[in-house]
Structure formats: structure tokens, C-alpha cells
Scaffold this motif. Structure first.
Motif, PDB file in Angstrom:
ATOM      1  N   GLY A 323       0.786  -1.230   0.000  1.00 47.15           N
ATOM      2  CA  GLY A 323       0.000   0.000   0.000  1.00 47.15           C
ATOM      3  C   GLY A 323       0.811   1.269   0.000  1.00 47.15           C
ATOM      4  N   PHE A 324       2.025   1.223  -0.534  1.00 44.98           N
ATOM      5  CA  PHE A 324       2.841   2.436  -0.589  1.00 44.98           C
ATOM      6  C   PHE A 324       2.322   3.368  -1.673  1.00 44.98           C
ATOM      7  CE2 PHE A 324       6.688  -0.135   1.088  1.00 44.98           C
ATOM      8  CZ  PHE A 324       6.243   0.061   2.387  1.00 44.98           C
ATOM      9  N   GLY A 325       2.592   4.662  -1.490  1.00 42.31           N
ATOM     10  CA  GLY A 325       2.231   5.648  -2.493  1.00 42.31           C
ATOM     11  C   GLY A 325       0.878   6.279  -2.219  1.00 42.31           C
ATOM     12  N   ALA A 326       0.582   7.329  -3.004  1.00 42.86           N
ATOM     13  CA  ALA A 326      -0.693   8.030  -2.866  1.00 42.86           C
ATOM     14  C   ALA A 326      -1.842   7.101  -3.219  1.00 42.86           C
ATOM     15  CB  ALA A 326      -0.703   9.255  -3.774  1.00 42.86           C
ATOM     16  N   ASP A 327      -2.863   7.069  -2.372  1.00 45.69           N
ATOM     17  CA  ASP A 327      -4.026   6.196  -2.562  1.00 45.69           C
ATOM     18  C   ASP A 327      -3.594   4.742  -2.709  1.00 45.69           C
ATOM     19  OD1 ASP A 327      -6.749   5.743  -2.735  1.00 45.69           O
ATOM     20  OD2 ASP A 327      -6.782   5.884  -4.909  1.00 45.69           O
ATOM     21  N   GLY A 328      -2.545   4.365  -1.988  1.00 43.88           N
ATOM     22  CA  GLY A 328      -2.042   2.993  -2.084  1.00 43.88           C
ATOM     23  C   GLY A 328      -3.009   1.953  -1.549  1.00 43.88           C
ATOM     24  N   ALA A 329      -3.870   2.341  -0.600  1.00 44.07           N
ATOM     25  CA  ALA A 329      -4.794   1.371  -0.022  1.00 44.07           C
ATOM     26  C   ALA A 329      -5.757   0.816  -1.057  1.00 44.07           C
ATOM     27  CB  ALA A 329      -5.574   2.013   1.126  1.00 44.07           C
ATOM     28  N   SER A 330      -6.181   1.639  -2.013  1.00 43.25           N
ATOM     29  CA  SER A 330      -7.124   1.159  -3.021  1.00 43.25           C
ATOM     30  C   SER A 330      -6.464   0.185  -3.990  1.00 43.25           C
ATOM     31  CB  SER A 330      -7.700   2.351  -3.798  1.00 43.25           C
ATOM     32  OG  SER A 330      -6.677   3.022  -4.518  1.00 43.25           O
ATOM     33  N   ARG A 331      -5.127   0.265  -4.138  1.00 42.06           N
ATOM     34  CA  ARG A 331      -4.419  -0.626  -5.061  1.00 42.06           C
ATOM     35  C   ARG A 331      -3.868  -1.865  -4.388  1.00 42.06           C
ATOM     36  NH1 ARG A 331      -2.367   4.429  -6.535  1.00 42.06           N
ATOM     37  NH2 ARG A 331      -0.416   3.973  -5.433  1.00 42.06           N
ATOM     38  N   ARG A 332      -4.036  -1.997  -3.099  1.00 44.45           N
ATOM     39  CA  ARG A 332      -3.506  -3.168  -2.395  1.00 44.45           C
ATOM     40  C   ARG A 332      -4.031  -4.481  -2.944  1.00 44.45           C
ATOM     41  NH1 ARG A 332      -3.599  -3.856   3.727  1.00 44.45           N
ATOM     42  NH2 ARG A 332      -2.201  -5.526   3.091  1.00 44.45           N
ATOM     43  N   PRO A 333      -5.335  -4.599  -3.283  1.00 46.58           N
ATOM     44  CA  PRO A 333      -5.802  -5.877  -3.833  1.00 46.58           C
ATOM     45  C   PRO A 333      -5.031  -6.320  -5.069  1.00 46.58           C
ATOM     46  CG  PRO A 333      -7.683  -4.527  -3.209  1.00 46.58           C
ATOM     47  CD  PRO A 333      -6.466  -3.664  -3.061  1.00 46.58           C
ATOM     48  N   LEU A 334      -4.622  -5.375  -5.911  1.00 48.69           N
ATOM     49  CA  LEU A 334      -3.864  -5.737  -7.110  1.00 48.69           C
ATOM     50  C   LEU A 334      -2.541  -6.400  -6.719  1.00 48.69           C
ATOM     51  CD1 LEU A 334      -3.430  -3.565 -10.272  1.00 48.69           C
ATOM     52  CD2 LEU A 334      -1.456  -4.664  -9.261  1.00 48.69           C
ATOM     53  N   GLY A 335      -1.807  -5.768  -5.809  1.00 45.74           N
ATOM     54  CA  GLY A 335      -0.528  -6.347  -5.391  1.00 45.74           C
ATOM     55  C   GLY A 335      -0.687  -7.648  -4.644  1.00 45.74           C
ATOM     56  N   LEU A 336      -1.709  -7.750  -3.788  1.00 44.85           N
ATOM     57  CA  LEU A 336      -1.907  -8.991  -3.025  1.00 44.85           C
ATOM     58  C   LEU A 336      -2.245 -10.154  -3.945  1.00 44.85           C
ATOM     59  CD1 LEU A 336      -3.912  -7.652   0.052  1.00 44.85           C
ATOM     60  CD2 LEU A 336      -1.557  -8.479   0.022  1.00 44.85           C
ATOM     61  N   VAL A 337      -3.061  -9.910  -4.965  1.00 44.28           N
ATOM     62  CA  VAL A 337      -3.398 -10.979  -5.905  1.00 44.28           C
ATOM     63  C   VAL A 337      -2.150 -11.480  -6.621  1.00 44.28           C
ATOM     64  CG1 VAL A 337      -4.564 -11.463  -8.082  1.00 44.28           C
ATOM     65  CG2 VAL A 337      -5.799 -10.351  -6.242  1.00 44.28           C
ATOM     66  N   ILE A 338      -1.308 -10.557  -7.082  1.00 43.57           N
ATOM     67  CA  ILE A 338      -0.100 -10.961  -7.812  1.00 43.57           C
ATOM     68  C   ILE A 338       0.865 -11.703  -6.899  1.00 43.57           C
ATOM     69  CG2 ILE A 338       1.906 -10.101  -9.058  1.00 43.57           C
ATOM     70  CD1 ILE A 338       0.208  -7.817 -10.081  1.00 43.57           C
ATOM     71  N   VAL A 339       1.160 -11.139  -5.735  1.00 37.21           N
ATOM     72  CA  VAL A 339       2.122 -11.762  -4.825  1.00 37.21           C
ATOM     73  C   VAL A 339       1.601 -13.110  -4.328  1.00 37.21           C
ATOM     74  CG1 VAL A 339       3.291 -11.538  -2.611  1.00 37.21           C
ATOM     75  CG2 VAL A 339       3.120  -9.569  -4.136  1.00 37.21           C
ATOM     76  N   GLY A 340       0.353 -13.154  -3.868  1.00 40.97           N
ATOM     77  CA  GLY A 340      -0.195 -14.412  -3.369  1.00 40.97           C
ATOM     78  C   GLY A 340      -0.263 -15.484  -4.440  1.00 40.97           C
ATOM     79  N   GLY A 341      -0.707 -15.112  -5.642  1.00 40.04           N
ATOM     80  CA  GLY A 341      -0.797 -16.091  -6.723  1.00 40.04           C
ATOM     81  C   GLY A 341       0.558 -16.616  -7.142  1.00 40.04           C
ATOM     82  N   LEU A 342       1.569 -15.743  -7.222  1.00 38.80           N
ATOM     83  CA  LEU A 342       2.907 -16.190  -7.629  1.00 38.80           C
ATOM     84  C   LEU A 342       3.548 -17.089  -6.581  1.00 38.80           C
ATOM     85  CD1 LEU A 342       4.359 -12.918  -9.207  1.00 38.80           C
ATOM     86  CD2 LEU A 342       3.664 -14.992 -10.389  1.00 38.80           C
ATOM     87  N   VAL A 343       3.393 -16.749  -5.319  1.00 38.88           N
ATOM     88  CA  VAL A 343       3.991 -17.565  -4.265  1.00 38.88           C
ATOM     89  C   VAL A 343       3.379 -18.961  -4.247  1.00 38.88           C
ATOM     90  CG1 VAL A 343       4.226 -17.803  -1.763  1.00 38.88           C
ATOM     91  CG2 VAL A 343       4.660 -15.597  -2.847  1.00 38.88           C
ATOM     92  N   VAL A 344       2.047 -19.017  -4.308  1.00 39.72           N
ATOM     93  CA  VAL A 344       1.387 -20.331  -4.281  1.00 39.72           C
ATOM     94  C   VAL A 344       1.723 -21.139  -5.528  1.00 39.72           C
ATOM     95  CG1 VAL A 344      -0.858 -21.481  -4.310  1.00 39.72           C
ATOM     96  CG2 VAL A 344      -0.485 -19.533  -2.798  1.00 39.72           C
ATOM     97  N   SER A 345       1.672 -20.503  -6.686  1.00 42.65           N
ATOM     98  CA  SER A 345       1.955 -21.242  -7.917  1.00 42.65           C
ATOM     99  C   SER A 345       3.397 -21.700  -7.979  1.00 42.65           C
ATOM    100  CB  SER A 345       1.643 -20.362  -9.130  1.00 42.65           C
ATOM    101  OG  SER A 345       2.540 -19.259  -9.199  1.00 42.65           O
ATOM    102  N   GLN A 346       4.324 -20.943  -7.389  1.00 42.08           N
ATOM    103  CA  GLN A 346       5.740 -21.338  -7.412  1.00 42.08           C
ATOM    104  C   GLN A 346       5.947 -22.653  -6.676  1.00 42.08           C
ATOM    105  OE1 GLN A 346       8.419 -19.849  -8.953  1.00 42.08           O
ATOM    106  NE2 GLN A 346       9.469 -21.701  -8.306  1.00 42.08           N
ATOM    107  N   PHE A 347       5.242 -22.840  -5.571  1.00 42.31           N
ATOM    108  CA  PHE A 347       5.415 -24.059  -4.791  1.00 42.31           C
ATOM    109  C   PHE A 347       4.640 -25.239  -5.365  1.00 42.31           C
ATOM    110  CE2 PHE A 347       6.579 -20.888  -1.567  1.00 42.31           C
ATOM    111  CZ  PHE A 347       7.742 -21.451  -1.070  1.00 42.31           C
TER     112      PHE A 347
END
Length: 395
Positions: A323-347
Motif C-alpha cells: 500500500g505504498f504511495g498516494a491512494d495505495g490502499a485502493s491498489r492493495r488488492p492488485l498487489g496482493l493478488v499478484i504476490v499471493g498467486g505467484l507464491v502459491v503457484s511457485q510451490f
């Protein structure tokens, strides 16, 4: 007052509207909806743009008396508009500024209902000057503050905000359910503003996501000249999407439009893991290796490139997830989806993809190769995978 939209003081982040031909029916059903909506615990507040108990002044024209004095009804209405509606007349422009000329009576002359009796109106021929009290009567009344319309039909709009943790999807489902139970077929109800955008975008994005998967399958089928290898590649998508949605659930974020954008990005990033493994395994099969050895070598040799690209994407999306940056809270779902999906798929990808590849290879050789239409297409070396494997084992 006739308004074509919502009044400013009742604006909320989300909106739901009710409209119809019969205004009395619209207002009655709106009261029923309001009573039901107030039972939902996820609303921070909910209000409407209908204020039915606003003090008004009911003016009744004496039309016969006005005609007898030679004064038209339009002239009376023009007098009232000029006196009380802050009628804009002209713009005076100066070198360094400009001024609006607005016609209205003085504030001291319009504080009470009796001040209407101080207005005079000239007859149509301009000869007589008649006081307004000779042409109209007025009395205090209680009525609506404004008559709002949507598409020229009387309407009532509901505006609401959500409590922290409440999702617009759940609120929209509740409103849709209540409207289905209360709103008759003669009235129309629909979401407006962000709620309408979310509902339409969610429906369209799901269809677009299915179309994207189909297009990827067609392109991969042309690339590999196979019906089954694209399925192996696309098998990496479900685990990644589950991981992205699980990240939203763990951190308590809603599946917003940003989250759907993240899912599309995730599909493109994760798909390349399957391509790296399957493409390398196909090349090994062409050299004569069996399916088990080929997919094993592909998983081992491609592990480092897969890990490097995954880590690069994770670290790139991590600031968004935090959630860094201006209005970062609204963009958090985008980053969480990417990070969570990549971590799970990697394993999971390195374990699931080889298994799916082996099962589909067995299905290709033992089922599909029996029919000419689904038989494996010869590759650039001029022979199919099945033929190559047969040659490697000898007669």
C-alpha cells in the motif's frame, strides 16, 4: 424544483435508484425499501434524496381574476421566478474582473410568506399595476424538497457508504435480493455510480477472463500443434488464482476492480512457468527421451529461470501489496493478488504440472492417437513424439 440527478448533500459512495411512471407508487415502495435496507449491518449510513417533510409555500393562482385584469399566467410565474430564483441576466466584463448581474428581491423583503403581498405585477398591456395578493392566495404546507427524475420518470435514489471490512459485492447482493422481493414489475430499480460500475465490470471481466483463457489455448494449440499440451500449460492458472484470492481473504481485502486487473496480470505471468516446462519437455522428447525423464529434466533445468522471474515479479508487486504511495490502499488488492498467486503457484506448479503432463501424454498415446483427427502432429523433424519414442526403444 426539478432535478435530473442526486442532490449534493445526499451523495454517498454508492447509489441505488428506483423509478416509475406513478410517483406515489415510487414513493411508497421507496419507503418499504428504506425500512429493509436499514436492517443490513454493513452500511455505514444509508439515506435517500427524498425529503417529504420540507416546509413549502403553496401558491394558488386566481386565474379568472387574472384574466379579468388582463394578466396572463405566464407573467405571474415570471414575476415569481425573477423575485426568488436568483435569475442571471447579464455579465459585466472589466479589464481585470467580471461581474454577474443577478435579479432578485432584497433579503429583507423575502423572509416571510406575507412578503409576497408586497410584489406588484403589470398587466399585459402595461397600463395597470396590480398587487400579487389580488391574483393569488398562499398558505404554508409540507411537501417534497425536490422532484427528482431519471430518464424523465419520477425517482428516488438511495445513497450509502460501507463500514470498514464490508464488501460492495455482499451489499449489492443484499440490495438485489430485497429489491426482487419488494419492487413490483411496474417499477424499475438499478444501481448507479460506483455500484453500477462494479456490477457491470465484474460481469464483463468474468466473461473476458474466460475469453482470454480460450484465446491462450488456441494460440498454444497452434504453437505446439497439439490439443493437450495447452491444457498442461493452462493448468498453472487455477492454483495461481486460488492463491491470489486466498491472499485477499487472509488480509481482509475485497475483490475490487484492481483485484480483477491483478488476476489478468497473474494469468500472463504464471502461464510462462508452464510454457518453460512443457516446451523444454517437448524438446527432450524429440531427442528420444521418454515422457517421465523429459518432464523431470524440464522441471530441474527450468527451475532457476522460473524462480528468477517469479521473484522479480513478486518484488515488483510487493510495494503495491504493502500500500505504498498516494491512494495505495485502493491498489492493495492488485498487489496482493499478484504476490499471493505467484507464491502459491511457485510451490505447486513444479509438482502439479509434471503430473498433469504425464497423464495427458498417456491419454494422447493410448486414446487420441488411435484416431487420425486427434493424432499427434509431426514436428519440424518430420516425426511425431510417439514415433520418436518408438524409435528410441527399437523394434
Amino acid at each position: 424544483e426539478i432535478s435530473t440527478g442526486a442532490t449534493e448533500q445526499t451523495q454517498g459512495e454508492y447509489a441505488f435508484s428506483l423509478s416509475g411512471i406513478d410517483s406515489e407508487q415510487v414513493y411508497s415502495v421507496a419507503d418499504q425499501l428504506m425500512a429493509r435496507f436499514q436492517t443490513y449491518p454493513g452500511f455505514q449510513f444509508i439515506r435517500t434524496d427524498r425529503y417529504a417533510n420540507t416546509p413549502n409555500l403553496d401558491i394558488q393562482l386566481k386565474r379568472d381574476r387574472a384574466r379579468a385584469l388582463g394578466i396572463s399566467e405566464a407573467r405571474i410565474l415570471t414575476l415569481l421566478r425573477n423575485a426568488y430564483s436568483q435569475n442571471y441576466l447579464y455579465l459585466i466584463k472589466k479589464t481585470t474582473d467580471q461581474y454577474q448581474v443577478i435579479l432578485e428581491v432584497e433579503d429583507s423583503a423575502r423572509t416571510a410568506a406575507g412578503d409576497l403581498g408586497r410584489l406588484y405585477i403589470r398587466s399585459d398591456d402595461g397600463r395597470a399595476l396590480v398587487p400579487l395578493k389580488e391574483l393569488a392566495t398562499w398558505s404554508p404546507a409540507v411537501g417534497p424538497q425536490s422532484v427528482n427524475h431519471i430518464n424523465q420518470f419520477p425517482s428516488v435514489s438511495f445513497f450509502f457508504n460501507l463500514k470498514p471490512g464490508a464488501t460492495i459485492g455482499a451489499a449489492a447482493d443484499f440490495i438485489t435480493q430485497v429489491a426482487g422481493e419488494v419492487v413490483p414489475p411496474t417499477l424499475r430499480s438499478s444501481f448507479q455510480g460506483k455500484a453500477l460500475t462494479f456490477r457491470d465490470a465484474t460481469r464483463d471481466l468474468l466473461s473476458l477472463m474466460a475469453l482470454a483463457v480460450f484465446v491462450m489455448y488456441v494460440i498454444l494449440a497452434i504453437l505446439y500443434e497439439s490439443y493437450l499440451h495447452p491444457v498442461t500449460v493452462l493448468s498453472t492458472l487455477p492454483t495461481a488464482l486460488v492463491g491470489g484470492l486466498a491472499a485477499l481473504l487472509v488480509f481482509g481485502e475485497e475483490a475490487s476492480l484492481y483485484a480483477y486487473v491483478g488476476m489478468f496480470m497473474l494469468m500472463g505471468i504464471v502461464k510462462k512457468n508452464g510454457i518453460l516446462i512443457v516446451d523444454f519437455a517437448i524438446q527432450r522428447r524429440l531427442t528420444g527421451e521418454n515422457a517421465v525423464q523429459a518432464i523431470h529434466d524440464a522441471s530441474v533445468d527450468r527451475f532457476r529461470p522460473i524462480l528468477m522471474t517469479t521473484l522479480a515479479a513478486v518484488f515488483g508487486a510487493l510495494p503495491i501489496a504493502l500500500g505504498f504511495g498516494a491512494d495505495g490502499a485502493s491498489r492493495r488488492p492488485l498487489g496482493l493478488v499478484i504476490v499471493g498467486g505467484l507464491v502459491v503457484s511457485q510451490f505447486i506448479t513444479l509438482f502439479v504440472t509434471p503430473v498433469i503432463y504425464l497423464y495427458l501424454e498417456w491419454f494422447q498415446e493410448n486414446v487420441l492417437d488411435r484416431t487420425s483427427f486427434f493424432r499427434a502432429t509431426p514436428h519440424k523433424h518430420g516425426e511425431s513424439i510417439a514415433v520418436e519414442e518408438a524409435k528410441s526403444h527399437g523394434p
